[in-house]
Motif scaffolding. Structure first.
Motif, PDB file in Angstrom:
ATOM      1  N   LEU A  26       0.814  -1.214   0.000  1.00 59.35           N
ATOM      2  CA  LEU A  26       0.000   0.000   0.000  1.00 59.35           C
ATOM      3  C   LEU A  26       0.849   1.265   0.000  1.00 59.35           C
ATOM      4  O   LEU A  26       0.574   2.210  -0.755  1.00 59.35           O
ATOM      5  CB  LEU A  26      -0.934   0.012   1.213  1.00 59.35           C
ATOM      6  N   VAL A  27       1.867   1.285   0.834  1.00 59.33           N
ATOM      7  CA  VAL A  27       2.723   2.469   0.904  1.00 59.33           C
ATOM      8  C   VAL A  27       3.518   2.624  -0.389  1.00 59.33           C
ATOM      9  O   VAL A  27       3.688   3.746  -0.890  1.00 59.33           O
ATOM     10  CB  VAL A  27       3.643   2.405   2.145  1.00 59.33           C
ATOM     11  N   THR A  28       3.972   1.530  -0.963  1.00 58.52           N
ATOM     12  CA  THR A  28       4.669   1.601  -2.251  1.00 58.52           C
ATOM     13  C   THR A  28       3.736   2.147  -3.326  1.00 58.52           C
ATOM     14  O   THR A  28       4.129   3.018  -4.116  1.00 58.52           O
ATOM     15  CB  THR A  28       5.190   0.208  -2.652  1.00 58.52           C
ATOM     16  N   TRP A  29       2.514   1.651  -3.360  1.00 59.61           N
ATOM     17  CA  TRP A  29       1.529   2.150  -4.319  1.00 59.61           C
ATOM     18  C   TRP A  29       1.269   3.640  -4.097  1.00 59.61           C
ATOM     19  O   TRP A  29       1.171   4.404  -5.065  1.00 59.61           O
ATOM     20  CB  TRP A  29       0.228   1.360  -4.207  1.00 59.61           C
ATOM     21  N   GLN A  30       1.193   4.057  -2.845  1.00 64.29           N
ATOM     22  CA  GLN A  30       0.977   5.474  -2.530  1.00 64.29           C
ATOM     23  C   GLN A  30       2.122   6.327  -3.061  1.00 64.29           C
ATOM     24  O   GLN A  30       1.893   7.386  -3.657  1.00 64.29           O
ATOM     25  CB  GLN A  30       0.826   5.657  -1.012  1.00 64.29           C
ATOM     26  N   VAL A  31       3.339   5.889  -2.875  1.00 66.59           N
ATOM     27  CA  VAL A  31       4.505   6.640  -3.353  1.00 66.59           C
ATOM     28  C   VAL A  31       4.521   6.689  -4.876  1.00 66.59           C
ATOM     29  O   VAL A  31       4.772   7.743  -5.476  1.00 66.59           O
ATOM     30  CB  VAL A  31       5.812   6.029  -2.795  1.00 66.59           C
ATOM     31  N   PRO A  40      -2.073  11.233  -6.361  1.00 64.35           N
ATOM     32  CA  PRO A  40      -2.018  10.330  -5.203  1.00 64.35           C
ATOM     33  C   PRO A  40      -3.283   9.499  -5.035  1.00 64.35           C
ATOM     34  O   PRO A  40      -4.396   9.971  -5.243  1.00 64.35           O
ATOM     35  CB  PRO A  40      -1.833  11.268  -4.014  1.00 64.35           C
ATOM     36  N   SER A  41      -3.076   8.250  -4.679  1.00 65.45           N
ATOM     37  CA  SER A  41      -4.166   7.332  -4.416  1.00 65.45           C
ATOM     38  C   SER A  41      -4.818   7.710  -3.086  1.00 65.45           C
ATOM     39  O   SER A  41      -4.149   7.868  -2.079  1.00 65.45           O
ATOM     40  CB  SER A  41      -3.635   5.901  -4.348  1.00 65.45           C
ATOM     41  N   VAL A  42      -6.112   7.850  -3.104  1.00 69.61           N
ATOM     42  CA  VAL A  42      -6.828   8.281  -1.908  1.00 69.61           C
ATOM     43  C   VAL A  42      -7.048   7.111  -0.950  1.00 69.61           C
ATOM     44  O   VAL A  42      -6.850   7.234   0.263  1.00 69.61           O
ATOM     45  CB  VAL A  42      -8.180   8.912  -2.307  1.00 69.61           C
TER      46      VAL A  42
END
Length: 177
Positions: A26-31, A40-42
């Protein structure tokens, strides 16, 4: 009782590993969405918050079950061996009281209050975030009861309770095997 502990340990370990892996994704996807796609992904930030809270609470319950938590041993070491068992049971009872009052009862209260609030991003009740609190409290109470059982039935010897005072542990800590 030992079989139940092993099963619970395995379940919590798998849950923690899964939550941690999902959190990393999730954090990788957010970055990536923030810096590569500039959009940015909400949902990933909110979902990562849920994963982090659950991972922290379940991970601490798991570590508690493995006796991997921090402890201040110098007070306990001042007691004679016969009293040390009573002190160990007392410590476990204090943790049970804390877990019941704060984690289980307080966590249930917080979960109940937040259950009707909807997360604007994920469209799920915020109570799911707080539900990990009473669950981890239940796990901690079980681990304390198991530890008391082992102490009272003397299946957990004083050397296991305090490995740092045994001659072998001292020599291992000093580099000698």
């Amino acid at each position: 009782m030992n079989t139940v502990k092993k099963v619970l340990d395995k379940i919590l370990a798998v849950v923690c590993i899964t939550l941690f892996s999902f959190l990393v994704l999730l954090v990788t996807w957010q970055v990536v969405t923030r810096f590569v796609f500039n959009s940015p992904s909400v949902f990933s930030e909110e979902l990562a918050k849920y994963c982090f809270v659950w991972l922290t609470l379940f991970g601490s319950a798991f570590v508690f079950g493995e006796n991997g938590h921090m402890a201040i041993d110098f007070v306990r070491e001042k007691f004679p061996d016969k009293m040390r068992m009573g002190v160990e049971v007392f410590i476990e009872l204090v943790v049970i009281v804390f877990a019941v009052l704060v984690l289980i009862m307080g966590g249930y209260s917080a979960t109940s209050l937040a259950w009707n609030q909807m997360n604007a991003t994920l469209h799920i009740p915020v109570g799911y975030l707080y539900a990990a609190i009473p669950l981890s409290g239940i796990f901690i109470v079980y681990y304390c009861i198991n530890s008391i059982y082992l102490i009272v039935t003397k299946k957990k010897s004083l050397e296991e309770i305090d490995l740092s005072t045994t001659p072998k542990a001292k020599s291992d800590l000093q580099g000698g095997m």
